[in-house]
Design an enzyme around this catalytic site. Structure first.
Site, mmCIF file in Angstrom:
data_model
loop_
_atom_site.group_PDB
_atom_site.id
_atom_site.type_symbol
_atom_site.label_atom_id
_atom_site.label_comp_id
_atom_site.label_asym_id
_atom_site.label_seq_id
_atom_site.Cartn_x
_atom_site.Cartn_y
_atom_site.Cartn_z
ATOM 1 N N HIS A 170 0.843 -1.205 0.000
ATOM 2 C CA HIS A 170 0.000 0.000 0.000
ATOM 3 C C HIS A 170 0.869 1.244 0.000
ATOM 4 O O HIS A 170 2.082 1.174 0.217
ATOM 5 C CB HIS A 170 -0.906 0.021 1.237
ATOM 6 C CG HIS A 170 -0.158 0.128 2.543
ATOM 7 N ND1 HIS A 170 0.556 -0.926 3.080
ATOM 8 C CD2 HIS A 170 0.000 1.159 3.400
ATOM 9 C CE1 HIS A 170 1.100 -0.550 4.229
ATOM 10 N NE2 HIS A 170 0.792 0.726 4.436
ATOM 11 N N ASP A 229 0.588 5.011 2.047
ATOM 12 C CA ASP A 229 -0.191 5.505 3.177
ATOM 13 C C ASP A 229 -1.178 6.585 2.764
ATOM 14 O O ASP A 229 -0.828 7.529 2.045
ATOM 15 C CB ASP A 229 0.755 6.075 4.254
ATOM 16 C CG ASP A 229 1.562 4.980 4.922
ATOM 17 O OD1 ASP A 229 1.071 3.842 5.019
ATOM 18 O OD2 ASP A 229 2.711 5.268 5.335
ATOM 19 N N HIS A 283 4.757 0.195 0.242
ATOM 20 C CA HIS A 283 5.532 -0.553 1.243
ATOM 21 C C HIS A 283 4.687 -1.700 1.792
ATOM 22 O O HIS A 283 3.461 -1.730 1.629
ATOM 23 C CB HIS A 283 6.065 0.353 2.354
ATOM 24 C CG HIS A 283 5.004 1.115 3.080
ATOM 25 N ND1 HIS A 283 4.377 2.220 2.559
ATOM 26 C CD2 HIS A 283 4.449 0.921 4.298
ATOM 27 C CE1 HIS A 283 3.486 2.672 3.417
ATOM 28 N NE2 HIS A 283 3.501 1.906 4.485
ATOM 29 N N ARG A 342 5.276 6.064 14.052
ATOM 30 C CA ARG A 342 5.216 6.702 12.716
ATOM 31 C C ARG A 342 4.630 8.098 12.808
ATOM 32 O O ARG A 342 3.637 8.310 13.518
ATOM 33 C CB ARG A 342 4.339 5.856 11.784
ATOM 34 C CG ARG A 342 4.421 6.283 10.333
ATOM 35 C CD ARG A 342 3.539 5.429 9.436
ATOM 36 N NE ARG A 342 2.262 6.061 9.211
ATOM 37 C CZ ARG A 342 1.224 5.474 8.584
ATOM 38 N NH1 ARG A 342 1.323 4.238 8.147
ATOM 39 N NH2 ARG A 342 0.092 6.128 8.401
HETATM 40 C C1 SIN Z 1 3.100 0.995 7.775
HETATM 41 O O1 SIN Z 1 2.392 0.531 6.899
HETATM 42 O O2 SIN Z 1 3.213 2.203 7.964
HETATM 43 C C2 SIN Z 1 3.870 0.042 8.666
HETATM 44 C C3 SIN Z 1 5.203 -0.287 8.129
HETATM 45 C C4 SIN Z 1 6.008 -1.137 9.072
HETATM 46 O O3 SIN Z 1 5.605 -1.317 10.214
HETATM 47 O O4 SIN Z 1 7.063 -1.611 8.660
#
Ligand code: SIN
Length: 276
Positions: free
Chosen positions: A99, A101, A255, A270
Site C-alpha cells: 500500500h 499511506d 511498502h 510513525r
Molecule cells: C506501515 O504501513 O506504515 C507500517 C510499516 C512497518 O511497520 O514496517
C-alpha cells in the site's frame, strides 16, 4: 556542506543516509539535503538514531504539517504519533500488504517517517517498491492510457466496521468508522511535484476501481498493475534494528510490513507528513 552521506542500497530505489543526528535541531541546508535524497531515492534510511516522540515530531514538521490518522489512535499526548505495535500474542500486523499511506484521503500524505523502538530478533523487515520504476517499465501505449485515467480510493476495506484492521489487531486502537467508506478520486499516474517523474498511483489496499469503469472491468486492469508493480526489480528491503528510521515518499512508493516473526514483539512510531 551538510556533512551527510548518501549510499544507494538497490537499483530501483532506496538510500542509506549517514552523518546526521535526527534528534538535533537541523540546519535548513541539512533538511534540504535530506529532502533532495528522499525525492531522488524515494525511500531513505537512517541507522542508530535515538528519538523521543517529541524529537520525531520536530523532525517530521520540517517537511510539512503532520497528519492525525482518522482511524488509528495516536499517542495520548501526541496524536500525530502513531504507535505501530505487534505483541507476541498478535497474529496479524499493521501494514502487512502492499500500500501507500493514506491514499484514501482527499489530500493523501506525501511521506511517512517510521522509527523503530523495539524490533524482533529476526524478521519484521519492510519491503518498498518504486512505483516510478513500475511506471517506467510499462509500454508507451499503456503509459498513455493510464495517464488519462483516475481511480477511486477508499479506506473501507481496512477501516469500515467490517474491515480487516478493525477486526484483527488487539494492540493498536483502530476505530471502526462508517465514514471510512467515503471515496476520493486520484489520477492513476502521479507526476511528482518536485522531480517531475511519473509514478503509478494505485494500490491494492485502498484502490477500489477505475473511475467510470465497472468493478469487473477495473479488476482486470488493476490486478495486472498490482502484479506488475511489485516485481522484484522495483523493490528494496529494510531490516530494522532499534534506532533505525525509514522515511518514504508516499507519492511514488508502496511498502509492505512483513509478518514473519510470530511470538516476538515489534514496536514502531510513525509520523505522516501531509502536503503543505
Ligand atoms: C506501515 O504501513 O506504515 C507500517 C510499516 C512497518 O511497520 O514496517
Amino acid at each position: 556542506m551538510t556533512g551527510i552521506d548518501v549510499r544507494r542500497v538497490a537499483g530501483a530505489l532506496g538510500a542509506e543516509i549517514g552523518g546526521v543526528d535526527l534528534s538535533a535541531p537541523l540546519a535548513d541546508d541539512t533538511i534540504a539535503a535530506i529532502r533532495k535524497a528522499l525525492v531522488e531515492h524515494q525511500v531513505i534510511f537512517f541507522r542508530d538514531q535515538s528519538l523521543t516522540p517529541e524529537q520525531q515530531l520536530a523532525f517530521g514538521r520540517r517537511f510539512g504539517p503532520l497528519n492525525i490518522h482518522p482511524y488509528v489512535k495516536g499517542m495520548a499526548d501526541h496524536p500525530e504519533v502513531m504507535e505501530i505495535i505487534k505483541e507476541p500474542s498478535d497474529r496479524i500486523n499493521f501494514g502487512g500488504g502492499w500500500h501507500s499511506d493514506m491514499s484514501f484521503l482527499e489530500a493523501p500524505s506525501i511521506g511517512s517517517i517510521l522509527y523503530a523502538v523495539e524490533t524482533p530478533d529476526y524478521g519484521g523487515d519492510t519491503l518498498f517498491a518504486s512505483q516510478a520504476a513500475a511506471f517506467d517499465a510499462l509500454s508507451p501505449g499503456l503509459q498513455k492510457t493510464l495517464e488519462g485515467l483516475s481511480a477511486v480510493h477508499s479506506a473501507g476495506r481496512e477501516y469500515a466496521p467490517t474491515g480487516a484492521s478493525a477486526q484483527s489487531r488487539g494492540s493498536m486502537q483502530i476505530s471502526e468508522a462508517e465514514g471510512a467508506v467515503g471515496e476520493y478520486v486520484h489520477p492513476m499516474v502521479k507526476v511528482h511535484p518536485e522531480t517531475g517523474r511519473k509514478a503509478l498511483y494505485v494500490n491494492p489496499a485502498f484502490t477500489m476501481r477505475i473511475e467510470g469503469w465497472s468493478r469487473r472491468e477495473s479488476k482486470a486492469l488493476l490486478d495486472y498493475l498490482f502484479e506488475h508493480s511489485r516485481f522484484e526489480a522495483f523493490t528494496c528491503r529494510f531490516g530494522w534494528k532499534p534506532g533505525s528510521v525509514a522515511f518514504w515518499d508516499n507519492r511514488s512508493v508502496w511498502h509492505f510490513a512483513l509478518n514473519d516473526y510470530p511470538g516476538q514483539r515489534r514496536h514502531m512510531r510513525r509520523v505522516t507528513v501531509d502536503a503543505a
